[in-house]
Design a protein around this motif. Structure first.
Motif, PDB file in Angstrom:
ATOM      1  N   ALA A 110       6.367 -16.923 -27.161  1.00 55.33           N
ATOM      2  CA  ALA A 110       5.607 -17.064 -25.982  1.00 55.33           C
ATOM      3  C   ALA A 110       4.104 -17.311 -26.710  1.00 55.33           C
ATOM      4  CB  ALA A 110       5.598 -15.757 -25.231  1.00 55.33           C
TER       5      ALA A 110
ATOM      6  N   THR B 117       9.774 -16.678 -21.286  1.00 57.05           N
ATOM      7  CA  THR B 117      10.855 -17.381 -20.426  1.00 57.05           C
ATOM      8  C   THR B 117      12.162 -17.437 -21.196  1.00 57.05           C
ATOM      9  OG1 THR B 117      10.614 -19.568 -21.904  1.00 57.05           O
ATOM     10  CG2 THR B 117       9.044 -19.172 -19.886  1.00 57.05           C
TER      11      THR B 117
ATOM     12  N   GLN C 216      12.681 -18.730 -24.540  1.00 64.96           N
ATOM     13  CA  GLN C 216      12.165 -18.274 -25.748  1.00 64.96           C
ATOM     14  C   GLN C 216      13.072 -16.905 -26.245  1.00 64.96           C
ATOM     15  OE1 GLN C 216       8.564 -17.622 -23.532  1.00 64.96           O
ATOM     16  NE2 GLN C 216       7.757 -19.507 -24.475  1.00 64.96           N
TER      17      GLN C 216
END
Length: 299
Positions: free
Chosen positions: A267, A290, A293
């Motif tokens: 991130a 997200t 990730q």
């Protein structure tokens, strides 16, 4: 007897001198006139002049301590600290023990403790700022020394027995990956079984004053002391390496962040790739990973 070819076989038997400013060692026939690592653009020279310590003086002035941070992983450090004060990590496995990074100086008691744990079979480090007293471990235990070829220039006090390019698995489940960035050969160690990434100076944390295992902020930099950010290409290489490793903890030579893993690191990297890179600390609470990730087991 030292390795090497006559008439150079005694080169690694020269006395070792510790730089008081950065904590790196040189082997010289006399106290050195300066420190190449301090003169490098990623560091700063001492403001009051050079000072170098012998091994005996360093042991007297910088006591060595150790503790088992996680089952089978021991940390060694100096307090009071010399130079930048990195920690050494001994990672124990059924196939052997690996030390990653080194503290500024190991006491005789610390070396005896390492011996009682089975010694050191493989030795490595992320980059020259964390080489510390690797030479003491090499002299005592004669391990394989695995270092990336990109940083060979900085290994004059050592004998590199296992140079590698981009990736190496010196013991089962322990993987070295070259990230570049901070140094040309900067590398990380991934402990696959424990899910820990020993990230060197690829990342930096500020810790919670009430919990030394909890990071409050995270940052990435080309030169931490000077506040120089990474380039976009360097960040893309970081992302390529980190995205392939399902780590849940991230340890630097100074911090052991148990609350930061691949999701938070990606991130941060993705946020900087989307704009102009910077070297400022970012609060972990501001990063919202997200699903892509997160490692598959954490998505």
């Amino acid at each position: 007897m030292s390795p090497g070819y006559l008439p150079f076989k005694d080169a690694l038997d020269l006395p070792a001198y510790l730089c008081d400013n950065c904590g790196s060692w040189q082997r010289q026939f006399a106290p050195p006139p300066d420190c190449p690592l301090c003169l490098d653009a990623r560091h700063v020279v001492p403001q009051t002049g050079w000072r170098f310590w012998t091994e005996a003086e360093a042991r007297d002035n910088f006591p060595c301590h150790w503790a088992e941070v996680e089952p089978g992983i021991w940390r060694y450090w100096n307090d009071p600290v010399n130079g930048i004060g990195p920690s050494a990590y001994l990672v124990t496995t059924p196939a052997g023990n690996m030390m990653f990074e080194a503290c500024s100086v190991f006491s005789e008691a610390a070396l005896a403790h390492l011996s009682a744990l089975g010694g050191v079979d493989v030795l490595s480090a992320s980059h020259p700022h964390s080489y510390g007293a690797l030479w003491q471990i090499q002299d005592r235990f004669d391990p394989e020394l695995a270092l990336p070829v990109g940083d060979f220039l900085w290994s004059a006090a050592l004998r590199v027995s296992w140079p590698y390019d981009d990736r190496l698995e010196p013991l089962p489940g322990l993987e070295l990956h070259v990230t570049g960035g901070h140094f040309e050969g900067h590398a990380v160690l991934f402990d696959r079984g424990r899910g820990i990434l020993f990230c060197g100076d690829a990342l930096k944390f500020e810790l919670d004053s009430g919990d030394p295992r909890r990071a409050r902020t995270i940052s990435a930099h080309k030169a931490f002391v000077r506040g120089v950010p990474l380039t976009l290409a360097e960040l893309r290489r970081y992302r390529e390496v980190f995205a392939a490793l399902p780590f849940g903890q991230t340890w630097t030579p100074f911090e052991q962040a148990a609350n930061c893993g691949r999701a938070e690191v990606l991130a941060l990297v993705d946020a900087m790739l989307a704009t102009r890179p910077h070297a400022a600390p970012v609060p972990l609470d501001d990063l919202v990973p997200t699903p892509d990730q997160r490692p598959p087991s954490l998505a």
